[in-house]
Design an enzyme around this catalytic site. Structure first.
Site, PDB file in Angstrom:
ATOM      1  N   ARG A 169      -1.618   1.005  -7.037  1.00 25.24           N
ATOM      2  CA  ARG A 169      -1.298  -0.330  -6.528  1.00 25.24           C
ATOM      3  C   ARG A 169      -0.794  -1.202  -7.680  1.00 25.24           C
ATOM      4  NH1 ARG A 169      -3.652  -2.205  -1.897  1.00 25.24           N
ATOM      5  NH2 ARG A 169      -2.146  -3.891  -2.193  1.00 25.24           N
ATOM      6  N   GLN A 200       0.831  -1.202   0.000  1.00 24.96           N
ATOM      7  CA  GLN A 200       0.000   0.000   0.000  1.00 24.96           C
ATOM      8  C   GLN A 200       0.869   1.256   0.000  1.00 24.96           C
ATOM      9  OE1 GLN A 200      -3.533   0.121  -0.030  1.00 24.96           O
ATOM     10  NE2 GLN A 200      -3.016   2.237  -0.528  1.00 24.96           N
ATOM     11  N   ASP A 250      -7.749   5.600   7.731  1.00 25.14           N
ATOM     12  CA  ASP A 250      -8.128   4.228   7.383  1.00 25.14           C
ATOM     13  C   ASP A 250      -9.319   3.876   8.270  1.00 25.14           C
ATOM     14  OD1 ASP A 250      -8.130   1.611   6.420  1.00 25.14           O
ATOM     15  OD2 ASP A 250      -6.353   0.975   7.544  1.00 25.14           O
TER      16      ASP A 250
END
Ligand code: CP
Ligand code: NVA
Length: 303
Positions: free
Chosen positions: A287, A134, A219
């Site tokens: 990604r 990530q 997050d």
């Protein structure tokens, strides 16, 4: 010769990480202009997922295919891993048949044991402790919007979780300041923050943490495996939402990132994640490019 693994950002030298970010940008440009680049013809990546995934699975599988190789999706539900075959035996067997293994699992110790018995490179696709892939995408995304991250200030608001731990490692490896604001009891592991020295500043005040920052990151409040804590965490994380008021404390051109999946109205307000400072879709796309650079790096060199 021992294979080279990627279990945390500390497994690679800062120069190698820098090289990956540069290469990821090149691979992205090539992909966008439709160039075919297939250096991994005939190579196979095994992907073992003990937790759910959208981005990690799609990016690794698409990346291997685009580079001429292929990827196998393995879940404990329908392999012997789910029936108690030892992780060491699974590592020995799977690594004799493929060129690289990506593992998403719970305990970080599981991937360490797997890698010790694997004859091919092992990539951490997320554990309870770290999510290094990530961070490759996140650094790439910051730099494509704002140039060098070195010396800049990043603010993490929320749980001191796996992604936060990888941000701590990134602050060390890429040389930037990281402000972390977590509710009491949800701070990252003190050994990890201590190891980062004065690169990391801890507080319980999100506004203070965000002040003057170049990037605000958050997050979910409850990660995979913590579903039963969700209600308690929603209470404990009150005041830790990234919203317009919080973003207004950051630098005027600050970016917003989230590894996704996101819960609008919990850790981030809809106007921030869907607003002009958010780069979450570039972050998700990267990604693919960052992991292609990683696969090239781990697989192209002679074993
Ligand atoms: N950010 C991330 O790793 O997403 P997935 O869980 O969908 O793979
Ligand atoms: N912290 C989150 C990240 C998901 C990509 C989790 O572990 O569920």
């Amino acid at each position: 010769m021992k294979p080279r693994h990627f279990l945390t950002l500390l497994d690679l030298e800062p120069e190698d990480l820098r090289g990956l970010i540069r290469r990821a940008a090149e691979l992205k440009a090539m992909q966008h202009r439709g160039a075919i680049h297939a250096p991994l013809r005939g190579r196979v990546l095994a992907m073992i997922f003990e937790k759910s995934s959208t981005r990690t699975r799609v990016s690794f599988e698409a990346g291997m295919t685009q580079m001429g190789g292929s990827a196998l999706f393995l879940s404990p539900r329908d392999t012997q891993l789910g029936r108690g075959e030892p992780i060491e035996d699974s590592a020995r067997v799977i690594s004799r048949m493929v060129d690289c293994v990506m593992l998403r699992t719970f305990r970080h110790e599981t991937i360490m044991r797997f890698s010790e018995h694997s004859s091919v490179p092992v990539i951490n696709g997320l554990t309870d402790a770290f999510h290094p892939c990530q961070l490759l995408a996140d650094i790439q995304t910051f730099e494509e919007h704002r140039e060098d991250i070195r010396g800049r200030t990043v603010t993490w608001v929320g749980d001191g979780n796996n992604v936060c731990n990888s941000w701590i490692n990134a602050a060390r490896q890429f040389d930037f300041q990281l402000h972390i604001a977590s509710p009491p009891g949800y701070e990252p592991n003190p050994d990890r923050t201590r190891a980062a020295g004065d690169r990391v500043l801890l507080t319980h005040d999100p506004m203070e943490a965000a002040r003057g920052s170049d990037l605000v990151v958050t997050d979910v409040w409850a990660s995979m495996g913590q579903e039963e804590e969700q209600r308690q965490r929603v209470r404990d994380f009150t005041g830790f939402q990234v919203n317009a008021a919080l973003m207004s404390e950051a630098a005027p051109n600050a970016l917003f990132m989230h590894c996704l999946p996101a819960h609008r109205g919990e850790e981030v307000s809809a106007d921030v994640i869907d607003g002009p400072q958010s780069v979450v879709w570039d972050e998700a796309e990267n990604r693919l490019h960052a992991q292609k650079a990683l696969l090239e790096f781990l697989l192209e060199r002679p074993r």
